[in-house]
Design a protein around this motif. Structure first.
Motif, mmCIF file in Angstrom:
data_model
loop_
_atom_site.group_PDB
_atom_site.id
_atom_site.type_symbol
_atom_site.label_atom_id
_atom_site.label_comp_id
_atom_site.label_asym_id
_atom_site.label_seq_id
_atom_site.Cartn_x
_atom_site.Cartn_y
_atom_site.Cartn_z
ATOM 1 N N ALA A 71 27.781 -97.197 6.103
ATOM 2 C CA ALA A 71 28.858 -97.557 5.179
ATOM 3 C C ALA A 71 30.227 -97.402 5.828
ATOM 4 C CB ALA A 71 28.773 -96.708 3.917
ATOM 5 N N ALA A 72 30.375 -96.402 6.693
ATOM 6 C CA ALA A 72 31.679 -96.096 7.283
ATOM 7 C C ALA A 72 31.975 -96.882 8.548
ATOM 8 C CB ALA A 72 31.759 -94.602 7.595
ATOM 9 N N GLN A 73 30.948 -97.125 9.371
ATOM 10 C CA GLN A 73 31.230 -97.728 10.675
ATOM 11 C C GLN A 73 30.197 -98.762 11.117
ATOM 12 O OE1 GLN A 73 31.402 -93.895 12.783
ATOM 13 N NE2 GLN A 73 29.456 -94.347 13.781
ATOM 14 N N GLY A 74 29.309 -99.150 10.218
ATOM 15 C CA GLY A 74 28.327 -100.184 10.534
ATOM 16 C C GLY A 74 27.053 -99.615 11.122
ATOM 17 N N PRO A 75 26.033 -100.452 11.334
ATOM 18 C CA PRO A 75 24.759 -99.998 11.882
ATOM 19 C C PRO A 75 24.936 -99.299 13.223
ATOM 20 C CG PRO A 75 24.602 -102.275 11.134
ATOM 21 C CD PRO A 75 26.047 -101.911 11.086
ATOM 22 N N VAL A 76 24.137 -98.282 13.457
ATOM 23 C CA VAL A 76 24.222 -97.523 14.706
ATOM 24 C C VAL A 76 23.797 -98.416 15.875
ATOM 25 C CG1 VAL A 76 23.264 -95.578 16.003
ATOM 26 C CG2 VAL A 76 23.889 -95.293 13.592
ATOM 27 N N GLU A 77 24.705 -98.577 16.823
ATOM 28 C CA GLU A 77 24.421 -99.374 18.014
ATOM 29 C C GLU A 77 24.050 -98.500 19.208
ATOM 30 O OE1 GLU A 77 27.544 -102.741 18.261
ATOM 31 O OE2 GLU A 77 28.340 -101.258 16.831
#
Length: 241
Positions: A71-77
């Protein structure tokens, strides 16, 4: 590099990112301009990071942490599975809890974190998974049967994930530090510190940022064709293993 060509910040998760090696890793990604979330049981972390309290041995807490990160920074890459514990004792004195607690935290939780991260990475068709192991997982050490087993297991996990996920441009690698200057080694006596450093060809302990440099390299463009590797940051202590 101009602003127009600067790489887009990535969503990074570092477990155990409130102190020691994990904090140095989180700070290194933040310095690159990435969006970084850190988890720990007690909370806290470097300034600029999304700081989450999470017990990675509890599946519901891991799921809640991922939801908050997404929610805060997008899917973990980029996932850096760093959190770990020790419960050292000789094998004949090692209890079932001493064994299971270390395996659950260091190995099983890393599986849980990687499995959850892989969902988003598969959709993105890219991703980097880095497990923080230890030279002890390659060499063994008296009094650390549980710890060594958990850290060795990360190598097999990474190499299996490398084969399973590689077709989607997802890499899985291991960094294996030796003795590092952290709060854990600060408690050693001068005699103990000297005995350890005498075994290291470079004759000193590593600094946390030296481990972080290996991690950020594996997560960067320069290591796009590196997967299933074990990168030692141990001053030569475990060479050949």
């Amino acid at each position: 590099m101009t602003e127009s060509t600067a790489p887009a910040p990535r969503s990074v998760l570092v477990t155990g990112g409130n102190r020691g090696i994990g904090r140095a890793i989180a700070e290194a990604f933040l310095a690159q301009g990435d969006k970084v979330a850190v988890t720990s049981r007690s909370g806290g972390g470097p300034e600029g990071a999304l700081q989450l309290t999470c017990d990675i041995t509890v599946p519901e807490q891991v799921e809640a942490a991922y939801a908050e990160i997404e929610a805060a920074q997008g899917p973990v890459e980029v996932l850096v599975a760093n959190a770990g514990i020790t419960k050292d004792t000789l094998v004949l004195r090692m209890s079932e809890d001493d064994w299971s607690d270390v395996i659950d935290t260091n190995l099983t939780a890393s599986f849980r974190l990687a499995k959850r991260a892989a969902k988003g990475m598969l959709r993105l068709r890219r991703g980097r998974i880095v497990f923080i192991s230890s030279v002890v997982g390659l060499l063994g050490n008296p009094g650390q049967v549980n710890y060594a087993a958990s850290k060795a297991g990360l190598v097999g996990m990474a190499r299996s994930l490398a084969r399973e996920l590689g077709s989607r441009s997802i890499t899985a690698n291991v960094v294996a530090p030796g003795f590092v200057e952290t709060e854990m080694t600060d408690v050693l006596t001068e005699e103990q510190r000297t005995a350890i450093s005498d075994r290291v060809p470079l004759g000193r302990y590593a600094q946390p940022d030296e481990v972080a440099a290996a991690v950020t390299w594996l997560a960067g463009d320069g290591a796009a064709y590196v997967t299933g590797a074990v990168i030692p940051v141990d001053g030569g202590l475990g060479m050949g293993h």
